[in-house]
Structures are given as structure tokens and as C-alpha cells.
Write a protein that holds these residues in place. Structure first.
Motif, PDB file in Angstrom:
ATOM      1  N   MET A   1      -7.696   2.045   7.020  1.00  0.00           N
ATOM      2  CA  MET A   1      -8.979   2.206   6.344  1.00  0.00           C
ATOM      3  C   MET A   1      -9.814   0.938   6.398  1.00  0.00           C
ATOM      4  SD  MET A   1      -7.580   4.500   3.200  1.00  0.00           S
ATOM      5  CE  MET A   1      -7.959   3.138   2.180  1.00  0.00           C
ATOM      6  N   GLN A   2      -9.113  -0.227   6.471  1.00  0.00           N
ATOM      7  CA  GLN A   2      -9.838  -1.499   6.462  1.00  0.00           C
ATOM      8  C   GLN A   2     -10.710  -1.682   7.712  1.00  0.00           C
ATOM      9  OE1 GLN A   2      -6.893  -4.697   6.410  1.00  0.00           O
ATOM     10  NE2 GLN A   2      -5.368  -3.244   7.088  1.00  0.00           N
TER      11      GLN A   2
ATOM     12  N   LEU B   1     -15.932   4.081   3.667  1.00  0.00           N
ATOM     13  CA  LEU B   1     -14.787   4.654   2.962  1.00  0.00           C
ATOM     14  C   LEU B   1     -15.174   5.917   2.188  1.00  0.00           C
ATOM     15  CD1 LEU B   1     -13.096   1.383   1.557  1.00  0.00           C
ATOM     16  CD2 LEU B   1     -12.636   2.551   3.710  1.00  0.00           C
TER      17      LEU B   1
ATOM     18  N   ASN C   1     -12.222   4.910  -5.363  1.00  0.00           N
ATOM     19  CA  ASN C   1     -13.073   3.932  -6.046  1.00  0.00           C
ATOM     20  C   ASN C   1     -14.335   3.621  -5.249  1.00  0.00           C
ATOM     21  OD1 ASN C   1     -12.088   3.390  -8.606  1.00  0.00           O
ATOM     22  ND2 ASN C   1     -10.497   2.013  -7.848  1.00  0.00           N
ATOM     23  N   ALA C   2     -14.214   3.611  -3.921  1.00  0.00           N
ATOM     24  CA  ALA C   2     -15.410   3.385  -3.092  1.00  0.00           C
ATOM     25  C   ALA C   2     -16.388   4.560  -3.272  1.00  0.00           C
ATOM     26  CB  ALA C   2     -15.013   3.238  -1.625  1.00  0.00           C
TER      27      ALA C   2
ATOM     28  N   ALA D   1       0.837  -1.198   0.000  1.00  0.00           N
ATOM     29  CA  ALA D   1       0.000   0.000   0.000  1.00  0.00           C
ATOM     30  C   ALA D   1       0.874   1.251   0.000  1.00  0.00           C
ATOM     31  CB  ALA D   1      -0.915   0.011   1.220  1.00  0.00           C
TER      32      ALA D   1
ATOM     33  N   ALA E   1      -2.268   5.153  -9.431  1.00  0.00           N
ATOM     34  CA  ALA E   1      -3.063   4.096  -8.792  1.00  0.00           C
ATOM     35  C   ALA E   1      -4.497   4.415  -9.175  1.00  0.00           C
ATOM     36  CB  ALA E   1      -2.875   4.108  -7.282  1.00  0.00           C
ATOM     37  N   SER E   2      -5.071   3.586 -10.028  1.00  0.00           N
ATOM     38  CA  SER E   2      -6.358   3.931 -10.629  1.00  0.00           C
ATOM     39  C   SER E   2      -7.408   4.161  -9.536  1.00  0.00           C
ATOM     40  CB  SER E   2      -6.792   2.830 -11.597  1.00  0.00           C
ATOM     41  OG  SER E   2      -6.764   1.583 -10.929  1.00  0.00           O
TER      42      SER E   2
ATOM     43  N   ALA F   1      -6.562   5.998  -3.623  1.00  0.00           N
ATOM     44  CA  ALA F   1      -7.244   5.486  -4.817  1.00  0.00           C
ATOM     45  C   ALA F   1      -8.347   4.513  -4.419  1.00  0.00           C
ATOM     46  CB  ALA F   1      -6.239   4.795  -5.739  1.00  0.00           C
ATOM     47  N   THR F   2      -8.088   3.719  -3.379  1.00  0.00           N
ATOM     48  CA  THR F   2      -9.104   2.790  -2.892  1.00  0.00           C
ATOM     49  C   THR F   2     -10.305   3.561  -2.348  1.00  0.00           C
ATOM     50  OG1 THR F   2      -7.269   1.351  -2.328  1.00  0.00           O
ATOM     51  CG2 THR F   2      -9.402   0.732  -1.473  1.00  0.00           C
ATOM     52  N   LEU F   3     -10.025   4.662  -1.632  1.00  0.00           N
ATOM     53  CA  LEU F   3     -11.118   5.528  -1.168  1.00  0.00           C
ATOM     54  C   LEU F   3     -11.871   6.111  -2.372  1.00  0.00           C
ATOM     55  CD1 LEU F   3      -9.354   7.572   1.688  1.00  0.00           C
ATOM     56  CD2 LEU F   3     -11.095   5.812   1.991  1.00  0.00           C
TER      57      LEU F   3
ATOM     58  N   GLY G   1      -2.111   4.606  -3.523  1.00  0.00           N
ATOM     59  CA  GLY G   1      -2.912   3.377  -3.530  1.00  0.00           C
ATOM     60  C   GLY G   1      -4.043   3.434  -2.521  1.00  0.00           C
ATOM     61  N   LEU G   2      -3.762   3.927  -1.323  1.00  0.00           N
ATOM     62  CA  LEU G   2      -4.795   3.995  -0.281  1.00  0.00           C
ATOM     63  C   LEU G   2      -5.879   5.007  -0.653  1.00  0.00           C
ATOM     64  CD1 LEU G   2      -2.479   3.753   2.863  1.00  0.00           C
ATOM     65  CD2 LEU G   2      -4.110   2.027   2.083  1.00  0.00           C
TER      66      LEU G   2
END
Lengths: 384, 175
Positions: free
Chosen positions: A246-247, A252, A150-151, A139, A198-199, A146-148, A143-144
Motif C-alpha cells: 500500500m505504501q 489509499l 483511516n485514510a 503489519a 486495529a483502530s 485499518a490504515t486504509l 492493521g493494513l
């Protein structure tokens, strides 16, 4: 509690500093003190932030700075709260001054990272995340976030141009800020063509690695009496935290620590979001600016993207956001960022933000986040 | 006697010279000259996993263990080892987690820290499990960016050569 004012604030140009962190810190500290009308001997406490000082083989930097200022007997300490370090230091200064323990305090945030290659710097940045469970899993901060993103995207679908409009606006502001790392505008085409990091976050969604230093002088109203600058009255100095991983968070769709810090700050100030003239918010990634506007209570969840696209947050918009260029384009020297947000507000209040003035400067808010929101500071300022 | 290092006005050139000879002089915009040098250092970090030890030993045995709050009125289940409940603060107990779940959110990293650079682009996913209150951050292999979506069913794979690290587990699409 006494009224505490910001009476001086200074920053160098963010980007690459050849000198060491302590030298840069001492220089901006002297400038902020000179501007405040005080003398170094008036400083009662120095709060320093310098997250990555150990990459310079230098800890305990406060006494070095005080030595350089000619006040070696003045106490100092280092305050670390990841990317929100110097706003945490500002909070400590506020507590000391408002609480009557110190008449005037110095806040200095400094970071030097340009001696690290991008790989090493990425590794160091990731250390503000959970090492065993996030960092060691690959991570990165892009990346972190980006995960937010996408959510959020799943809940509130948006075109790539929405995040692009945040980057373009902040670059346009930074183009007029002599402290900024990137003093150039970008086009939507440049944004859309920039490589994916990081998409869905592209290169131009991400703040850069930066060196930089910023300093702020906080003093009690009674101690100053006749300020030589237009002081920022600290109406609120609030901090909050949340689960850093975040997990383990309930959702998110934003940063919970911003929500709780904002609630505290508005309560402290006895104000509402609609009374704030402009904002400096923590846009480490473009998505984070949307989160900030919603979590701070300025816009309902899922609507910040639209406001950005419609120009509400532009320098001449209804709610100017990041007239400095933000972390995105002014740069993000981790420990200097929180203090540098105050520098921007100070310059706006004092008519020093030439060419990037916002229409109204009676009140302002600064929002500074540590990592992915494990920490958050919100400060509210007004004129006397 | 060593000859005086060369002088540069661009820091990029200073860095190139440092790579070559180890020292250079930087002249700033005000004409002030500073000697620039290099000082490398590295660290080996030795640490215990303390109360998280059973989690990492579990991965090496092909088991995914989470934590469940012991307080009867809470009983929150975490997908990560948490010695104390992050909701109420009470002590937790170990619980075996399902090894199948769904993608709650995801990203594809096109850049990473040194340890992961060889794997780029790689996927990260937040996995949700039935009966578990929190998510697990994992790498998602055997899938490309265009395959990924929120809600995608995934299953756990354990490293046959465990290193006692979170990378001992990853997930793949559960086709």
C-alpha cells in the motif's frame, strides 16, 4: 470462445472442520459434481486452491482429490492468489472451457486453519503481504486495512455506526445461511462494545479465521445441453492486479485492482453496473465492502457508507450485497472464499437460498480480492 | 499396547485432550469416529536481501535510502528499495531520503503476530516525505492512539543494535 456455464456448486459449513483439507475438498467436489448431473469421469481438469496446505504438511493436493473422486488420470494443479485463490482457479477453469481445451472443469477451494492458534494463523495470513517490508514491521491484515480506513475516514468522515451497519447487515444474512460460520444476528450495541483490533476496526469489523471448502463445476454449453440445474452463464471472468504494498500506491482511497478488474469485466460482459441484480463482494473487513461498492462502479466515491446505513445493500434493498453473510459472517476460509461466493449465487439462482432470497436473480457479480488488493477477480453471471 | 484414546463430540474437547495426551477420537454429527493426532514442526528461514541489501545495511548505519528511477522523463522516487521503477519499469538508483516526514495514514494495532505481541498496542504509520512519490510503512513509537492524526510531523530513529530488518527503523513525533 465457447459459452461456459457453472452447473454445480457446493460448500460445507464454514467454521471448524475436524477432517483434513483434502478430505473436505473431496467431499464438496463430489457434491458439486453430483448436483451438476455430470459424472466424475466427465471432468477434464481440476483446479485446486489451498493457500495454507503446507500448514497441514500437504502440497500437491489436486491428485489426492482426483484420486478420491476416482479420476486419478485427470490433470490438476494448484492456483494461489492469496484470498482470491479460488476465483483465480475459476478464471483458469473458464479459460480452459471457453477456450475449448476442456469440456468440464472442477474448481475446488479448501482451507484448514483451526489447528493453528490465533497468533500462528495471524502470522500465516500476513504472509500474503510483503514479508520484508510489511509483515516484519508488525503489519497485520487488520492493521493494513485499518490504515486504509483511516485514510478514507480523513477524506470522507463517517461515524463508527457506518461500518457497524455493514457488520450488522452481513450477520443478519449469515443467520439465514446454513453454510455460515456465524449464524447469529448482532446489534449495534454489540458492535460498538466489541474490542478495538486495529483502530478504527473493531472485532466485529473483521472476518474470522475459518476452515471451509467449496467447489464449482464449469462446463461448456455444448457439452451440457440439458442441464439439471439452472446454470450460471459466465458473462465475464476478469482479473487484475496492482502494487501489493500500500505504501507504493498513488492513493489509499480504495483498491485499484478492483477498479481495473471491474472495468474489464463489464466490458467483457457488455453490461453496466445498473444491470446487476445482486453482489457477493470481498468484505474481509467492513471498510472493504465500502471500497468494493465504490471501486466496482456501483456508487460514487465517498457514498457507500450512506447507502449501507440507508439499507440499499440489505437483502431486500435496491442492491443486495452479500446475501450469504459475506466473509464477515459466513467466514473466510481463504482459498474457499471465491468459490463459495459462486455457491451463494448458484443457490440464489436455483431457489436454494431458503430464507435469504434476494428479490431479483437474473444477474449477479462476484468480487474477490487477494490480500490488500494485489490481486482481484470479478465474475459476472446471468441466466441462460 | 496403548489404550484407545478418549472420544469427544466437541472439537474443542478434542484439542484439550491432544494438549494433554497427544491423541483423541472425534465423533462427528453423523456418528463417524476419527482419530486425531498432533504433528509439530518449525522452520529457520535463511535468505539473502539480494538487491535490497544496501537498504538494510543503510539502516544499520543510520541512513534511510530510497530508490529513484533513472529514466530522465520519469525520475519517480520511492521511499522503499525498488530495483526497478514500479511506474515505468526502468532501473533505479539509490537516493538518501529525508529522515523527517508526515503521517499520511495510521492505525493502532491492539493485536499482532507473535513477534509484536509484547509491544501491543503499537502504532503503524504510512509516512510521506517531501520530494518522494511513495510512502513508507513504519512503526510509530512514543505516541499513544489519541495523539495520532493525519499530517502529524514525525522523524526517524535508527536501532542502535540493528538486526538487518525493517524494524531497525521506526519513527517518533517530531515535536
Amino acid at each position: 470462445m465457447r459459452e461456459a456455464w457453472v452447473i454445480g456448486a457446493a460448500s460445507n459449513r464454514f467454521g471448524k472442520m475436524p477432517e483434513t483439507g483434502r478430505e473436505a475438498a473431496t467431499r464438496v467436489a463430489l457434491e458439486a459434481i453430483r448436483q451438476s448431473g455430470l459424472e466424475p469421469k466427465d471432468i477434464g481438469y481440476t483446479f485446486v486452491s489451498n493457500c495454507f496446505g503446507l500448514t497441514e504438511k500437504q502440497g500437491h493436493v489436486g491428485p489426492l482429490i482426483n484420486g478420491g473422486l476416482g479420476i486419478p488420470e485427470v490433470p490438476s494443479c494448484t492456483i494461489e492468489s492469496a484470498c482470491s485463490s479460488s476465483s483465480a482457479a475459476l478464471h483458469e477453469a473458464f479459460v480452459h472451457v471457453a477456450g475449448g481445451f476442456t469440456d468440464a472443469a472442477l474448481v475446488v477451494g479448501v482451507e484448514k486453519l483451526s489447528h493453528l492458534d490465533t497468533l500462528t494463523a495471524t502470522s500465516y495470513f500476513a504472509e500474503a503481504a510483503d514479508y520484508a517490508f510489511e509483515t516484519k514491521n508488525g503489519a497485520t491484515f487488520p492493521g493494513l486495512y485499518a490504515t486504509l480506513a483511516n485514510a478514507y475516514q480523513k477524506a470522507y468522515p463517517m461515524a463508527p455506526e457506518v461500518l457497524g451497519s455493514v457488520a450488522i447487515k452481513n450477520h443478519a444474512n449469515a443467520a439465514r445461511n446454513p453454510h455460515a460460520q456465524f449464524q447469529k444476528e448482532i446489534s449495534m450495541d454489540t458492535y460498538l462494545r466489541s474490542p478495538m483490533i486495529a483502530s478504527p476496526l473493531r472485532l466485529y469489523d473483521c472476518c474470522p479465521f475459518s476452515d471451509g471448502a467449496a467447489a464449482v463445476v464449469v462446463a461448456a454449453k455444448e457439452f451440457v445441453r440439458h442441464p439439471v440445474t439452472e446454470p450460471l452463464v459466465i458473462r465475464a471472468s476478469a482479473r487484475s492486479g496492482s502494487i501489493t504494498e500500500m505504501q507504493d500506491r498513488p492513493d489509499l482511497l480504495g483498491l485499484p485492482a478492483t477498479r481495473t478488474a471491474a472495468e474489464k469485466a463489464f466490458r467483457q460482459a457488455g453490461m453496466e453496473p445498473k444491470e446487476i441484480d445482486f453482489l457477493e463482494v470481498h468484505d474481509c473487513f467492513t471498510i472493504a465492502e465500502l471500497f468494493a461498492l465504490e471501486d466496482l462502479g456501483f456508487l460514487p466515491r465517498g457514498t457507500a457508507g450512506r447507502a449501507e446505513v440507508e439499507g440499499v445493500t440489505a437483502r431486500d434493498g435496491k442492491l443486495p450485497v452479500n446475501p450469504s453473510g459475506g466473509l464477515k459472517a459466513k467466514g473466510h476460509p481463504v482459498s474457499a472464499t471465491g468459490a463459495s461466493q459462486v455457491v451463494e449465487i448458484f443457490e440464489q439462482f436455483n431457489g436454494l437460498a431458503k430464507g435469504r432470497e434476494v428479490p431479483r436473480t437474473e444477474t449477479a457479480l462476484a468480487h474477490n480480492v487477494g490480500a490488500t488488493g494485489g490481486s482481484c477477480s470479478v465474475h459476472i453471471f446471468s441466466r441462460r | 499396547m496403548r489404550p484407545r484414546p478418549p472420544t469427544f463430540t466437541k472439537f474443542r474437547d478434542v484439542q484439550a485432550e491432544i494438549d494433554r495426551s497427544g491423541a483423541a477420537i472425534f465423533r462427528d454429527a453423523d456418528g463417524v469416529e476419527s482419530l486425531v493426532i498432533r504433528y509439530p514442526y518449525s522452520i529457520n528461514y535463511i535468505h539473502s536481501y539480494a538487491e535490497d541489501s544496501a537498504f538494510f545495511l543503510g539502516l544499520s548505519e543510520g541512513k534511510l535510502r530510497g530508490s529513484r528511477c533513472r529514466r530522465p522523463k520519469c525520475r519517480f522516487v520511492f521511499a522503499t528499495p525498488r530495483g526497478n521503477c514500479m511506474v515505468c519499469g526502468a532501473p533505479t538508483e539509490w537516493v538518501d531520503l529525508p529522515t523527517v516526514g508526515r503521517v499520511h495514514s495510521w492505525t493502532t494495532c491492539h493485536f499482532g503476530s507473535e513477534a509484536f505481541l509484547k509491544e501491543t498496542p503499537y502504532n503503524l504509520a504510512m509516512v510521506e516525505f517531501d520530494g518522494v512519490g511513495s510512502l513508507l510503512l513504519v512503526r510509530l513509537k512514543d505516541a499513544v492512539e489519541s495523539d495520532l492524526y493525519v499530517g502529524m510531523p514525525v522523524r526517524a530513529v535508527f536501532d542502535p543494535n540493528p538486526k538487518y530488518s525493517i524494524t531497525d527503523i521506526w519513527f517518533v513525533p517530531d515535536r
